[in-house]
Design a protein around this motif. Sequence first.
Motif, PDB file in Angstrom:
ATOM      1  N   GLY A   1      16.881  28.480 -14.714  1.00  0.00           N
ATOM      2  CA  GLY A   1      16.011  29.600 -14.367  1.00  0.00           C
ATOM      3  C   GLY A   1      16.754  30.863 -13.997  1.00  0.00           C
ATOM      4  O   GLY A   1      16.149  31.918 -13.846  1.00  0.00           O
ATOM      5  N   ALA A   2      18.052  30.778 -13.832  1.00  0.00           N
ATOM      6  CA  ALA A   2      18.799  31.971 -13.444  1.00  0.00           C
ATOM      7  C   ALA A   2      19.956  32.152 -14.405  1.00  0.00           C
ATOM      8  O   ALA A   2      20.463  31.200 -14.960  1.00  0.00           O
ATOM      9  CB  ALA A   2      19.329  31.832 -12.019  1.00  0.00           C
ATOM     10  N   SER A   3      20.361  33.404 -14.602  1.00  0.00           N
ATOM     11  CA  SER A   3      21.408  33.693 -15.567  1.00  0.00           C
ATOM     12  C   SER A   3      22.776  33.239 -15.073  1.00  0.00           C
ATOM     13  O   SER A   3      23.154  33.521 -13.947  1.00  0.00           O
ATOM     14  CB  SER A   3      21.474  35.194 -15.837  1.00  0.00           C
ATOM     15  OG  SER A   3      20.542  35.519 -16.818  1.00  0.00           O
ATOM     16  N   VAL A   4      23.486  32.558 -15.947  1.00  0.00           N
ATOM     17  CA  VAL A   4      24.882  32.256 -15.682  1.00  0.00           C
ATOM     18  C   VAL A   4      25.674  33.402 -16.301  1.00  0.00           C
ATOM     19  O   VAL A   4      25.519  33.707 -17.473  1.00  0.00           O
ATOM     20  CB  VAL A   4      25.284  30.921 -16.322  1.00  0.00           C
ATOM     21  CG1 VAL A   4      26.775  30.683 -16.153  1.00  0.00           C
ATOM     22  CG2 VAL A   4      24.482  29.807 -15.712  1.00  0.00           C
ATOM     23  N   THR A   5      26.481  34.072 -15.491  1.00  0.00           N
ATOM     24  CA  THR A   5      27.086  35.300 -15.994  1.00  0.00           C
ATOM     25  C   THR A   5      28.536  35.138 -16.394  1.00  0.00           C
ATOM     26  O   THR A   5      29.087  35.994 -17.071  1.00  0.00           O
ATOM     27  CB  THR A   5      26.992  36.414 -14.942  1.00  0.00           C
ATOM     28  OG1 THR A   5      27.621  35.950 -13.758  1.00  0.00           O
ATOM     29  CG2 THR A   5      25.550  36.753 -14.669  1.00  0.00           C
ATOM     30  N   SER A   6      29.169  34.057 -15.968  1.00  0.00           N
ATOM     31  CA  SER A   6      30.573  33.914 -16.300  1.00  0.00           C
ATOM     32  C   SER A   6      30.980  32.466 -16.174  1.00  0.00           C
ATOM     33  O   SER A   6      30.442  31.730 -15.359  1.00  0.00           O
ATOM     34  CB  SER A   6      31.416  34.781 -15.349  1.00  0.00           C
ATOM     35  OG  SER A   6      32.773  34.545 -15.602  1.00  0.00           O
ATOM     36  N   LEU A   7      31.938  32.063 -16.995  1.00  0.00           N
ATOM     37  CA  LEU A   7      32.453  30.700 -16.878  1.00  0.00           C
ATOM     38  C   LEU A   7      33.699  30.643 -16.015  1.00  0.00           C
ATOM     39  O   LEU A   7      34.289  29.594 -15.821  1.00  0.00           O
ATOM     40  CB  LEU A   7      32.747  30.130 -18.273  1.00  0.00           C
ATOM     41  CG  LEU A   7      31.564  30.030 -19.227  1.00  0.00           C
ATOM     42  CD1 LEU A   7      31.952  29.256 -20.482  1.00  0.00           C
ATOM     43  CD2 LEU A   7      30.366  29.366 -18.573  1.00  0.00           C
ATOM     44  N   ASP A   8      34.116  31.814 -15.531  1.00  0.00           N
ATOM     45  CA  ASP A   8      35.265  31.858 -14.626  1.00  0.00           C
ATOM     46  C   ASP A   8      34.804  31.373 -13.255  1.00  0.00           C
ATOM     47  O   ASP A   8      33.976  32.015 -12.618  1.00  0.00           O
ATOM     48  CB  ASP A   8      35.772  33.301 -14.543  1.00  0.00           C
ATOM     49  CG  ASP A   8      36.965  33.443 -13.618  1.00  0.00           C
ATOM     50  OD1 ASP A   8      37.243  32.488 -12.849  1.00  0.00           O
ATOM     51  OD2 ASP A   8      37.619  34.491 -13.655  1.00  0.00           O
ATOM     52  N   PRO A   9      35.328  30.218 -12.785  1.00  0.00           N
ATOM     53  CA  PRO A   9      34.796  29.661 -11.542  1.00  0.00           C
ATOM     54  C   PRO A   9      35.209  30.465 -10.300  1.00  0.00           C
ATOM     55  O   PRO A   9      34.700  30.204  -9.217  1.00  0.00           O
ATOM     56  CB  PRO A   9      35.405  28.259 -11.490  1.00  0.00           C
ATOM     57  CG  PRO A   9      36.652  28.369 -12.292  1.00  0.00           C
ATOM     58  CD  PRO A   9      36.399  29.385 -13.358  1.00  0.00           C
TER      59      PRO A   9
END
Lengths: 325, 301, 524
Positions: C33-41
Amino acid sequence: MTVFIVRRLMQSVVILLVMSVIVFLGVFAIGNPVDILISPDADQLERERAIRALGLDLPLWEQYFVFLKNAAVGDLGRSFVFNEPALRLIFERMPATLELAFTAVVLSLIVGIPLGLYAGLRPQTVTSKGIMAGSIVGFSLPTFWQGLMFIMVFAVMLGWLPSTGRGQIGSFLGIKSSLFTQDGLAHVILPAVNLALGNAALIIRLTRAGVRETLLQDYVKFARAKGLSSRRVVGVHVLKNILIPLVTVVGLEIAGLIAFAVVTESIFAWPGMGKLIIDSINQLDRPVMVAYLMMIVLLFIIINLIVDVLYSVIDPRVRLQDVKG
Amino acid sequence: MSSPTVTAPAKAESPFRRLVSEFAEDRLAVAGAVVLTIILLIALFAPLISPQNPYDLSKLDILDSRMPPGSKSMDGMTFWLGTDGQGRDMLSGIFYGLRTSLAVGVFSGVCAMIVGMAMGLIAAYVGGRTETLIMRLVDLQLSFPTILIALILLAVLGQGVGKIILALIIVQWSYYARIIRGTALVERRREYVEAAICLGLSKPRIIFSHVLPNCMPPMIVIGTVQVAGAIALEATLSFLGIGLPITEPSLGLLIANGFEYLLSGKYWISFFPGIALLVTIISINLVGDQLRDVLNPRLKR
Amino acid sequence: MTIAKRTVGVALGAALGLAAGPAAAQDLAVALGASVTSLDPHFHALAPNNSIAQHVFNNLVEQDENQKLIQGLAVSWSARGDDKWIIKLRPGVKFTDGSDFTAEDVVASIKRIAWVPNSPSAFTIYTKAIKEAVIVDPLTLELRTDGPYPLMPNDLSNFFIISKKSVEAPTEDFNRLTAAIGTGPYKYSDYARGDRIVLERNEGYWDTKPEWKKVTFRLITNPAARVAALLAGDVQMIEAVPTADIEKLKRNPNLSLAQAASNRLIYLHMDHQRDTTPFFTDKAGKPLAKNPLKDLRVRQALSKAINRDGIVERVMEGVSVPAGQLLAESFFGTSKNLPPEKYDPDGAKKLLADAGYPNGFGVTLHGPNDRYINDGRVIQTVAQMWSRIGVDAKVEAMPWATYAAKATNQEFSIFLVGWGSGTGETSSTLRSLLATFNRETGMGQANRGRYSNPELDKVLAEALRTVNSAKRGELLAQASEIGIRDVGVIPLHYEVSTWGLKKGLTYVGRAGQETLAMEVRTAK
């Protein structure tokens, strides 16, 4: 013509500059992005660090000049949220939106012009009245409601089409688009119809209005009197004359569709530019907002230019002069 | 409207009566006009005829929320169209919502049309730098997505009816300006205008008594579409959470509020306002359509 | 070119997954339901990003579904003296590129967290207590702090360990997947930004391998569209089911639901600082000469006038829990003596009269309308309830994008906010919301009402120095009692998160509201 276009392009640079100032000020007024972006657990010192890291500690005019300096070399800034260049994000999303808008425009023209012609040529028939009533319904309900209804009926109840998202991507003549695959087409139908419906209604109405007026013009009467076939009268004389308002509207609508696909894209989870901008607004991702708006401004300038040039081609009576001294 | 070229029937009629009788030729349009009148009356007298004041939070009871049509409230009132998630009587909500939606749509539409027409005509007839300036302003204006202008404006101004009207005027005027300039550019080359110029008529006179009436048909088409569009746009803004204040819902906001209940089968929360909106817009458009035909001097036989 | 290629791959994979249908029993599609903006943890301390990162990366200490701390990449942790923590690392763990996990990777992760450029919210808030990280041997680490720091294990459960090879990799390299080398149960196989993230099972995972070979996370932020995708069978699981649809989904024979009380408290913040406050007026609309919120009786009255059960039942459709303190009682550091305030309109009226407002006053309640579950409706309902005790309450709701900055700048008088405790104990909430605001120490950093109570500060400070956890829990409970009895904030309810699943799948809901594919199982 060349002089006209060159002048227009020069003006466009000025417009872009003015726009960049307005956009910058407008975006600045919305709110402080740090308050949205920062983790609730962060303390005041971390907050101040983030403000510095994003360059928000500089005075507004300085931020603007930094932006301008970078823009001159084609860098419209870096997304706060994605940590990637804003332009890259936009170009990544552009094909999805373009194919959606393209499909919607084609759909609305295919549906709109014939129906409008029919309704204009035979205004008294039941079918024509039905078409007009339908066109009213077409733009009466808000897009978001339509969209949800489509999902409810065609995806959930009937299960004919996928509910959301963009389909498989195919390649044709080196162009990559989801329009080239069956799965992709299945995915694009609902959002494209959702986006096209209002426009189709508008085109029906404009075509009909144009036809009805043109039919009463003397030259059409002459053409008829001359014994030209009704097909030729409609195909050449009538159609040509209704093109002016249509070109204006279609020109505006294409660009409008691209910009306004926001609602359709967010309902159908269509990964296009509209979705990007609404997400950016919600997260106050200023660089993306500014870059996106600048791109849209540019797009509109180009489309308007094309519309004006088309005007002169269709109707030679329209002068193609713009600035004098 | 009394153009000298039109020969009136033998009976002496005032222009207005002729208009009315021509308008009445289409039964559907008359039906539209009747419905629109009723809607306008409802909107006007909403506070008198509503069973409840839906904008007064102290009159609402959360325990009455989401009741289906026909239910009775704790104090015996019947909710003919059910209640929304806040315990608002839908019937009253629709009456008040009509009032708000119409006010917003019509007022912003009329203002935008006046501003747009003035600008478009000035552009077409003054030409030169003024034209460039205005038309570039129009381009500039049109290059902003409506939703974004509205968001920025409403973010700066805050929410409220007046503010959303202002936002709608700002996003709409340029459409009128662009279309009327296009039409006027063509019209000014027509023989009748050239004839009028030869007769030595003043510029304003030519514009107002000759060009403007001829620009009206497309303006009415665009105008009806725009009023409908304004109402829908307001609904969309509300859907995105940046429209009217949530305590004073318009039809659009009622639909948007009901949107979240649609999948769960509580259809009445968005269905009835949707119908009200649909009926309103259809009747506006039916009237507008016929008006256009009646008002167009060239469509006269 | 690479982007285009990748997008094709993603879409192809997804399409095949869809087409294969029931045959691909090892595949799972989930709508977020929410945007994932980066795969950098390490780029942005943001819940949706962290939730995805948990599939690919591990923490030294992990949180179970109730936010209890369990072993992660560390097998033991213990305080040594007043300024040291000794961390024993798990042996035999391999990164997805085949290299061994050692203490060097931990040091590299801490280093990268401080370095990662352009971060809008850095993870340094969880590493700043570590003054120095000393490698004792490849599997033993000594973390040095300034003075006693009992919250170290909680902090260790909040940042991810990456491979030392990626120590200087920019965010882009993680988004391109080249630097995203982790030790978690999954690895990234494709990423189409804003659209979907595809994960593939890490066959060399050190712990129990998850059931799903391939997981596709789709980002569908519109709640209705998300529900529709589940109903249409496009996905097998969705998060954040809207409360309005819960009842209907419950009755659907093809679906099942998972629920969990969350660590998020929804509460009202009040202006405790100013002598006159902008949104309190008399009945005629004139500003009040003094801030009534400084009077305990007014705060108590406003709290007593709220029918919490009514809100839970009617607004939240039963899907939330009435709140009496900062976290639900099952969490660490809560008090047993703080039941939700009873609905008592008559008592509230009397308190108002005692405080000198027998006829009430006018007030505008502010809140967001797109942030918390049903937030816009909750504030309207609170205003309705206040009008029952003679308070003329108006409501102003706005999008979070404009609301957040205004709330932080203290532009409101009384307003709704939510607080999720990332550490699963009340220390986070007390420290952030009720401790006296102090720029330097970071205390009260989200105390937007500037509540200040020296007694509470004292007890809390002692709790934050106490390493013995039983003792610390008591002190935190005591601090909660002080703050709540003084009505520093008005607690409304604890959110309950709901997941929708295809029949036959089970999920144990998590207090932290994360959606984790490895916890989704086929019912036996």
